[in-house]
Design an enzyme around this catalytic site. Sequence first.
Site, PDB file in Angstrom:
ATOM      1  N   ASP A  42     -10.243  18.275   2.672  1.00 35.17           N
ATOM      2  CA  ASP A  42     -10.959  17.577   1.603  1.00 35.17           C
ATOM      3  C   ASP A  42     -11.064  18.455   0.357  1.00 35.17           C
ATOM      4  O   ASP A  42     -11.556  19.568   0.413  1.00 35.17           O
ATOM      5  CB  ASP A  42     -12.357  17.211   2.116  1.00 35.17           C
ATOM      6  N   THR A  83     -12.623  10.587  -1.946  1.00 35.42           N
ATOM      7  CA  THR A  83     -12.398  10.843  -0.519  1.00 35.42           C
ATOM      8  C   THR A  83     -11.996   9.611   0.276  1.00 35.42           C
ATOM      9  O   THR A  83     -11.003   9.621   1.010  1.00 35.42           O
ATOM     10  CB  THR A  83     -13.667  11.467   0.096  1.00 35.42           C
ATOM     11  N   LYS A 165     -17.672  14.285   7.618  1.00 32.86           N
ATOM     12  CA  LYS A 165     -17.955  13.046   6.888  1.00 32.86           C
ATOM     13  C   LYS A 165     -17.571  11.844   7.746  1.00 32.86           C
ATOM     14  O   LYS A 165     -16.465  11.805   8.298  1.00 32.86           O
ATOM     15  CB  LYS A 165     -17.156  12.991   5.586  1.00 32.86           C
ATOM     16  N   ASP A 166     -18.442  10.851   7.801  1.00 32.24           N
ATOM     17  CA  ASP A 166     -18.116   9.645   8.573  1.00 32.24           C
ATOM     18  C   ASP A 166     -16.805   9.020   8.097  1.00 32.24           C
ATOM     19  O   ASP A 166     -15.941   8.668   8.900  1.00 32.24           O
ATOM     20  CB  ASP A 166     -19.261   8.626   8.523  1.00 32.24           C
ATOM     21  N   ASP A 307     -14.795  20.368   0.490  1.00 33.02           N
ATOM     22  CA  ASP A 307     -15.243  19.498  -0.591  1.00 33.02           C
ATOM     23  C   ASP A 307     -16.673  19.825  -1.010  1.00 33.02           C
ATOM     24  O   ASP A 307     -16.971  19.949  -2.204  1.00 33.02           O
ATOM     25  CB  ASP A 307     -15.143  18.036  -0.154  1.00 33.02           C
ATOM     26  N   ASP A 354      -7.151  14.646   0.360  1.00 37.57           N
ATOM     27  CA  ASP A 354      -7.539  13.336  -0.152  1.00 37.57           C
ATOM     28  C   ASP A 354      -7.594  13.317  -1.679  1.00 37.57           C
ATOM     29  O   ASP A 354      -7.519  12.263  -2.300  1.00 37.57           O
ATOM     30  CB  ASP A 354      -8.883  12.906   0.427  1.00 37.57           C
ATOM     31  N   HIS A 355      -7.714  14.488  -2.291  1.00 38.40           N
ATOM     32  CA  HIS A 355      -7.746  14.637  -3.751  1.00 38.40           C
ATOM     33  C   HIS A 355      -7.834  16.122  -4.054  1.00 38.40           C
ATOM     34  O   HIS A 355      -7.997  16.951  -3.144  1.00 38.40           O
ATOM     35  CB  HIS A 355      -8.956  13.910  -4.371  1.00 38.40           C
ATOM     36  N   HIS A 488     -14.128  15.407  -9.096  1.00 42.84           N
ATOM     37  CA  HIS A 488     -12.771  14.851  -9.107  1.00 42.84           C
ATOM     38  C   HIS A 488     -12.888  13.370  -9.393  1.00 42.84           C
ATOM     39  O   HIS A 488     -13.979  12.840  -9.570  1.00 42.84           O
ATOM     40  CB  HIS A 488     -12.090  15.093  -7.753  1.00 42.84           C
TER      41      HIS A 488
END
Length: 551
Positions: A42, A83, A165-166, A307, A354-355, A488
Amino acid sequence: MNLRYVFQAAFLLLALDASAQKKSTSSQPIPRPKLVVGIVIDQMRWDYLYRYQDRYTDGGFKRLLNEGFTAENTNIDYVPTVTAIGHSTIYTGSVPSIHGIAGNDFIIQSTGKSMYCTEDTASKTVGSPSKAGEMSPRNLLSNTMTDELKLATNFRSKVIGIAIKDRGGILPAGHSADAAYWFDDQTGNWITSTYYMNELPQWVQNFNNQKLPKKYLDQNWKTLFPLDTYLQSEKDDSRFEAKFSGTTAPVFPHETSSMYDRDFSILRTTPQGNTITLDMARAAIENEKMGQRDITDFLAVSLSSTDYIGHRFGPNSIEAEDTYLRLDRDLSAFLSYLDSKVGKGAYTVFISADHGAAHNPNFLTSHNIPSGIFPTSAVTKELNAYLAQEFKQERLVLSLMNYQISLNNSLIEKNRLDEDAIKKACIKHLQKRADIAYVVDMEAASQASIPQGLKEKIINGYNRERSGAVQIILKPGYYSGSSTGTTHGTWNPYDTHIPFVLMGWGVKHGSTNRPTGMTDIAPTISALLRIQAPNGNVGKPVTEALLNEVR
């Protein structure tokens, strides 16, 4: 004719027919790896593969590059870059326009209601008294490569998603997963939802009983190396970083042992959040026998702490550098575990992100690089005040979430206002701002006088039911967020240029610099597995990465 020869010929034909029938009814396994492990890091910018490489070990990022294949010019195909969309796109090969995950949060345009990406009140928490488990993949409108593996093997393959993270665990695992697990701040446990099961497996309960969050937080966060050797980072006490609550400055050592009296949320913003995620991944492989059966399994792992740390401290912090040096060691240990448990060359692993993340605008400004912070709340108020004068109606704009103007469609319809006129007024007003490059009507993006690449990203990111009506494109170096740390969400390379590295079964050693997209990841893995691409896929396989016999 001699009858003996007739009988011999007939016997031979019967034997050949029996042999053919035997071959046709016997199971011929399709060449596939025993296990696929997808690792999404992440907020990992592509350049992190190289920025800290002089102190990476031989077994982590360097091993992936030296033994695997890297697509060096992989970019995200849409805006906004967040995300939930990133994880969905990696695993669907699709874009928000099709897969429907239009943000971490998005507004249902017909009602004006805000929706969290994996929100599902019909699902209940399993493993905690909290509501953190009221989640599922139901908001994802297309299927995933993990779903396609399930379909291709008549649901014999096991698929499990794991992330703090879920959304990082749920969306990659897809609709038909055996399980997805995520972290519960309240208890420090790994939990799931009734979408998957009604009770945690005994092995997960055993894992939780180890109380690893307390163990890791009690170690505090110290640097791996002396502070003055972190040459890729700003000084430790930097005004561009945010400090932890209850502390006086954002400096090492971070006394995390004193930061979890109420809950364990602080674990998310430490390197040990990545460590415990990979601990959980090992436990899943071990106890679910993943990669140790006669069928291909898929473990989808997302490392979320990078992240949280990036948001708080930014990409030029010692915290970020130390996190990636520690992650490199964690990856090295995890790959060695896969070698011993599944077998070197018997599994395929890929990493992506994811970014990315921007440099902090204040940091850039201090080095004379144009940048700034877009004041979202102030602009929303200003825009609503302007529209109230023009159309005699308050609060016509609900939100600028995701750099998109979501209009109050219920109010517009009730008062029979001209939606097109309101959009044009928004565009005219915002185009005067010095921090905005373009303001684009989503429905007319293909006709906008903007670069072609931006048109494509806007169109790909626009879901009519879940996206705003107008897209805001900020000037390079600008973002909506805090004055410390980073964030982001924009179209720029610092947010969209991501790693895509594969290693293991069916993968060549090599690299390519040709343009590839995040949407190309799912079809590449699908090609490797000889399964259908996901049903919303718009990407193309990176065939250069695959051995000839796999293509």
